[in-house]
Design a protein around this motif. Sequence first.
Motif, PDB file in Angstrom:
ATOM      1  N   PHE A 202     -23.628 -31.422 -20.435  1.00 16.69           N
ATOM      2  CA  PHE A 202     -22.654 -31.678 -21.487  1.00 16.69           C
ATOM      3  C   PHE A 202     -21.863 -32.951 -21.180  1.00 16.69           C
ATOM      4  CE2 PHE A 202     -19.956 -29.469 -18.498  1.00 16.69           C
ATOM      5  CZ  PHE A 202     -20.680 -28.352 -18.130  1.00 16.69           C
ATOM      6  N   TRP A 203     -21.336 -33.529 -22.246  1.00 21.53           N
ATOM      7  CA  TRP A 203     -20.590 -34.782 -22.184  1.00 21.53           C
ATOM      8  C   TRP A 203     -19.175 -34.555 -22.695  1.00 21.53           C
ATOM      9  CZ3 TRP A 203     -23.100 -39.622 -21.063  1.00 21.53           C
ATOM     10  CH2 TRP A 203     -24.493 -39.545 -20.929  1.00 21.53           C
ATOM     11  N   VAL A 204     -18.269 -35.397 -22.226  1.00 19.55           N
ATOM     12  CA  VAL A 204     -16.916 -35.391 -22.767  1.00 19.55           C
ATOM     13  C   VAL A 204     -16.405 -36.826 -22.752  1.00 19.55           C
ATOM     14  CG1 VAL A 204     -15.818 -34.943 -20.525  1.00 19.55           C
ATOM     15  CG2 VAL A 204     -14.611 -34.361 -22.631  1.00 19.55           C
ATOM     16  N   ALA A 205     -15.774 -37.220 -23.854  1.00 17.48           N
ATOM     17  CA  ALA A 205     -15.276 -38.589 -23.979  1.00 17.48           C
ATOM     18  C   ALA A 205     -13.881 -38.702 -23.381  1.00 17.48           C
ATOM     19  CB  ALA A 205     -15.255 -39.013 -25.441  1.00 17.48           C
ATOM     20  N   VAL A 206     -13.628 -39.813 -22.718  1.00 19.61           N
ATOM     21  CA  VAL A 206     -12.283 -40.095 -22.189  1.00 19.61           C
ATOM     22  C   VAL A 206     -11.420 -40.527 -23.370  1.00 19.61           C
ATOM     23  CG1 VAL A 206     -10.919 -41.490 -20.607  1.00 19.61           C
ATOM     24  CG2 VAL A 206     -13.256 -40.798 -19.980  1.00 19.61           C
ATOM     25  N   PRO A 207     -10.331 -39.830 -23.659  1.00 24.44           N
ATOM     26  CA  PRO A 207      -9.531 -40.167 -24.838  1.00 24.44           C
ATOM     27  C   PRO A 207      -8.661 -41.403 -24.604  1.00 24.44           C
ATOM     28  CG  PRO A 207      -8.500 -38.374 -23.652  1.00 24.44           C
ATOM     29  CD  PRO A 207      -9.808 -38.655 -22.934  1.00 24.44           C
ATOM     30  N   GLU A 208      -8.203 -41.964 -25.701  1.00 29.74           N
ATOM     31  CA  GLU A 208      -7.204 -43.018 -25.606  1.00 29.74           C
ATOM     32  C   GLU A 208      -5.902 -42.403 -25.102  1.00 29.74           C
ATOM     33  OE1 GLU A 208      -7.433 -46.220 -26.073  1.00 29.74           O
ATOM     34  OE2 GLU A 208      -9.520 -46.253 -26.773  1.00 29.74           O
ATOM     35  N   PRO A 209      -5.193 -43.096 -24.227  1.00 26.65           N
ATOM     36  CA  PRO A 209      -3.936 -42.522 -23.712  1.00 26.65           C
ATOM     37  C   PRO A 209      -2.937 -42.239 -24.835  1.00 26.65           C
ATOM     38  CG  PRO A 209      -4.612 -44.424 -22.413  1.00 26.65           C
ATOM     39  CD  PRO A 209      -5.496 -44.403 -23.633  1.00 26.65           C
ATOM     40  N   ALA A 210      -2.301 -41.102 -24.765  1.00 32.95           N
ATOM     41  CA  ALA A 210      -1.243 -40.767 -25.711  1.00 32.95           C
ATOM     42  C   ALA A 210      -0.006 -41.583 -25.368  1.00 32.95           C
ATOM     43  CB  ALA A 210      -0.938 -39.269 -25.639  1.00 32.95           C
ATOM     44  N   PRO A 211       0.950 -41.693 -26.296  1.00 33.76           N
ATOM     45  CA  PRO A 211       2.179 -42.432 -25.999  1.00 33.76           C
ATOM     46  C   PRO A 211       2.837 -41.926 -24.719  1.00 33.76           C
ATOM     47  CG  PRO A 211       2.073 -41.905 -28.329  1.00 33.76           C
ATOM     48  CD  PRO A 211       0.921 -41.198 -27.691  1.00 33.76           C
ATOM     49  N   GLY A 212       3.130 -42.836 -23.812  1.00 35.62           N
ATOM     50  CA  GLY A 212       3.742 -42.472 -22.541  1.00 35.62           C
ATOM     51  C   GLY A 212       2.758 -41.953 -21.513  1.00 35.62           C
ATOM     52  N   GLN A 213       1.455 -41.985 -21.813  1.00 35.85           N
ATOM     53  CA  GLN A 213       0.434 -41.482 -20.902  1.00 35.85           C
ATOM     54  C   GLN A 213      -0.372 -42.649 -20.339  1.00 35.85           C
ATOM     55  OE1 GLN A 213      -2.959 -39.291 -22.592  1.00 35.85           O
ATOM     56  NE2 GLN A 213      -2.637 -37.680 -21.060  1.00 35.85           N
ATOM     57  N   SER A 214      -0.709 -42.594 -19.066  1.00 36.78           N
ATOM     58  CA  SER A 214      -1.510 -43.640 -18.441  1.00 36.78           C
ATOM     59  C   SER A 214      -2.991 -43.380 -18.683  1.00 36.78           C
ATOM     60  CB  SER A 214      -1.236 -43.693 -16.937  1.00 36.78           C
ATOM     61  OG  SER A 214      -1.695 -42.505 -16.311  1.00 36.78           O
ATOM     62  N   GLU A 215      -3.820 -44.401 -18.419  1.00 35.53           N
ATOM     63  CA  GLU A 215      -5.263 -44.223 -18.556  1.00 35.53           C
ATOM     64  C   GLU A 215      -5.789 -43.204 -17.545  1.00 35.53           C
ATOM     65  OE1 GLU A 215      -7.547 -47.765 -18.515  1.00 35.53           O
ATOM     66  OE2 GLU A 215      -6.696 -48.572 -20.364  1.00 35.53           O
ATOM     67  N   GLN A 216      -5.188 -43.155 -16.369  1.00 34.18           N
ATOM     68  CA  GLN A 216      -5.603 -42.180 -15.364  1.00 34.18           C
ATOM     69  C   GLN A 216      -5.332 -40.757 -15.846  1.00 34.18           C
ATOM     70  OE1 GLN A 216      -7.338 -42.511 -12.774  1.00 34.18           O
ATOM     71  NE2 GLN A 216      -7.040 -40.636 -11.569  1.00 34.18           N
ATOM     72  N   GLU A 217      -4.198 -40.553 -16.492  1.00 36.96           N
ATOM     73  CA  GLU A 217      -3.869 -39.227 -17.017  1.00 36.96           C
ATOM     74  C   GLU A 217      -4.822 -38.848 -18.143  1.00 36.96           C
ATOM     75  OE1 GLU A 217       0.952 -38.974 -16.222  1.00 36.96           O
ATOM     76  OE2 GLU A 217       0.194 -40.072 -17.961  1.00 36.96           O
ATOM     77  N   ALA A 218      -5.196 -39.815 -18.971  1.00 34.44           N
ATOM     78  CA  ALA A 218      -6.163 -39.547 -20.031  1.00 34.44           C
ATOM     79  C   ALA A 218      -7.525 -39.186 -19.440  1.00 34.44           C
ATOM     80  CB  ALA A 218      -6.286 -40.758 -20.952  1.00 34.44           C
ATOM     81  N   LEU A 219      -7.899 -39.877 -18.361  1.00 31.09           N
ATOM     82  CA  LEU A 219      -9.157 -39.584 -17.683  1.00 31.09           C
ATOM     83  C   LEU A 219      -9.156 -38.165 -17.119  1.00 31.09           C
ATOM     84  CD1 LEU A 219     -11.883 -40.405 -16.435  1.00 31.09           C
ATOM     85  CD2 LEU A 219     -10.603 -41.418 -14.520  1.00 31.09           C
ATOM     86  N   LEU A 220      -8.037 -37.777 -16.533  1.00 26.75           N
ATOM     87  CA  LEU A 220      -7.954 -36.437 -15.948  1.00 26.75           C
ATOM     88  C   LEU A 220      -7.981 -35.351 -17.024  1.00 26.75           C
ATOM     89  CD1 LEU A 220      -5.389 -36.936 -13.046  1.00 26.75           C
ATOM     90  CD2 LEU A 220      -7.883 -37.031 -13.002  1.00 26.75           C
ATOM     91  N   SER A 221      -7.490 -35.661 -18.213  1.00 27.03           N
ATOM     92  CA  SER A 221      -7.568 -34.682 -19.298  1.00 27.03           C
ATOM     93  C   SER A 221      -9.016 -34.461 -19.711  1.00 27.03           C
ATOM     94  CB  SER A 221      -6.734 -35.142 -20.497  1.00 27.03           C
ATOM     95  OG  SER A 221      -7.314 -36.263 -21.133  1.00 27.03           O
ATOM     96  N   ALA A 222      -9.846 -35.518 -19.626  1.00 23.72           N
ATOM     97  CA  ALA A 222     -11.273 -35.360 -19.912  1.00 23.72           C
ATOM     98  C   ALA A 222     -11.939 -34.497 -18.837  1.00 23.72           C
ATOM     99  CB  ALA A 222     -11.946 -36.725 -20.000  1.00 23.72           C
ATOM    100  N   VAL A 223     -11.542 -34.701 -17.582  1.00 26.50           N
ATOM    101  CA  VAL A 223     -12.086 -33.889 -16.488  1.00 26.50           C
ATOM    102  C   VAL A 223     -11.713 -32.423 -16.687  1.00 26.50           C
ATOM    103  CG1 VAL A 223     -12.001 -33.466 -14.006  1.00 26.50           C
ATOM    104  CG2 VAL A 223     -12.091 -35.805 -14.869  1.00 26.50           C
ATOM    105  N   LYS A 224     -10.500 -32.184 -17.146  1.00 28.98           N
ATOM    106  CA  LYS A 224     -10.072 -30.807 -17.411  1.00 28.98           C
ATOM    107  C   LYS A 224     -10.937 -30.185 -18.505  1.00 28.98           C
ATOM    108  CE  LYS A 224      -6.076 -28.018 -18.754  1.00 28.98           C
ATOM    109  NZ  LYS A 224      -4.651 -28.017 -19.156  1.00 28.98           N
ATOM    110  N   GLY A 225     -11.288 -30.988 -19.514  1.00 31.23           N
ATOM    111  CA  GLY A 225     -12.174 -30.482 -20.567  1.00 31.23           C
ATOM    112  C   GLY A 225     -13.538 -30.101 -20.022  1.00 31.23           C
ATOM    113  N   LEU A 226     -14.052 -30.908 -19.094  1.00 31.07           N
ATOM    114  CA  LEU A 226     -15.326 -30.565 -18.456  1.00 31.07           C
ATOM    115  C   LEU A 226     -15.220 -29.261 -17.681  1.00 31.07           C
ATOM    116  CD1 LEU A 226     -16.731 -33.925 -17.007  1.00 31.07           C
ATOM    117  CD2 LEU A 226     -17.687 -32.552 -18.856  1.00 31.07           C
TER     118      LEU A 226
END
Length: 323
Positions: A202-226
């Motif tokens: 399965f695949w999961v896309a790294v989302p665009e960072p939400a306001p006040g969120q860093s790219e690293q935090e967005a990446l970790l949210s994708a990992v959580k989805g996995l």
Amino acid sequence: MKLRGNNGMSVHGKGHEILAKRLIVAAAVAAAITGTLAGCAARQQVLNNQDYVEIDSPFPGEAGDANAKIWVPKASLEKGVPRGREVAKIGYEKLAAAKVTDAATVPRSPLRLRLLVAESGRQQLSQHFAAAVGKALVVRQAAPPSPADALTEAEALSYLGTVSGNASGPLLFLSKPEGTHPGARLKADLYDVRGPLVIRSFWVAVPEPAPGQSEQEALLSAVKGLAETAVRTLSWFPWYGRVARVSGERVYLDGGAEAGLAAGQQVTVYRGGEVVKGIGFAPGTHIATLRVNELFGSDGSVATSTEAAQVQAGDYVELESPP
């Protein structure tokens, strides 16, 4: 016929008589909401811990499917039929008390499955993956196969061959073939190393960072989805372990307290098996049945059996299922 209601008013006439009878039946039906109404029985029964009694039908023959006798809760005759609002309240309380759980998030086995996690590349996202899994699985980090962000299928199968000899549980291989920037997709391949064969990819896309969120935090949210997808996928996967060592009648297993094994449980030992295309891995020859006597270490146990001489290190073990 003359009936007197609870409010003191009199009811006259055949039409009112039928109406009153229908009100009695409606009240009996309302009472059945809180229990189970059994019809056409020949004697008194006990259903759902309530005593039911047989009474004459208030209007036999007035409907094509009416019975001469009906069963009603005895309590409704002794204490009266609860009003509609009370019945609704009881039903709501029962519904609210029920804990509805998403079956997909609950492992079918009572034991916690061990999951090996390997990752290509150097981001160390597997550590965040393990944290996101929480207590649903017992996660073990496997040595990374390559510093590259992606492997070919042949390279992945070759790597699985190096870990399958001692692996206990499925393996998740995390890769970043498109990188880790927003919009890129992460890939996870779940393998049953006993085959080896792919359980699911399965695949999961790294989302665009939400306001006040860093790219690293967005990446970790994708990992959580996995991680959440992996837990759901493995919810039906049976727990299994391996025999680590045999000494006399004592068999040391690589599953124990962390997996959820307990003294007194029985496990089945089997050797080998085969991949059934499109279905999965079918266990091989049954070797012995062992009884877990004690736990040791963080995730080990000792089982004993007079059949232990037939068991070898590397054999698979599964929790014996009740008949």
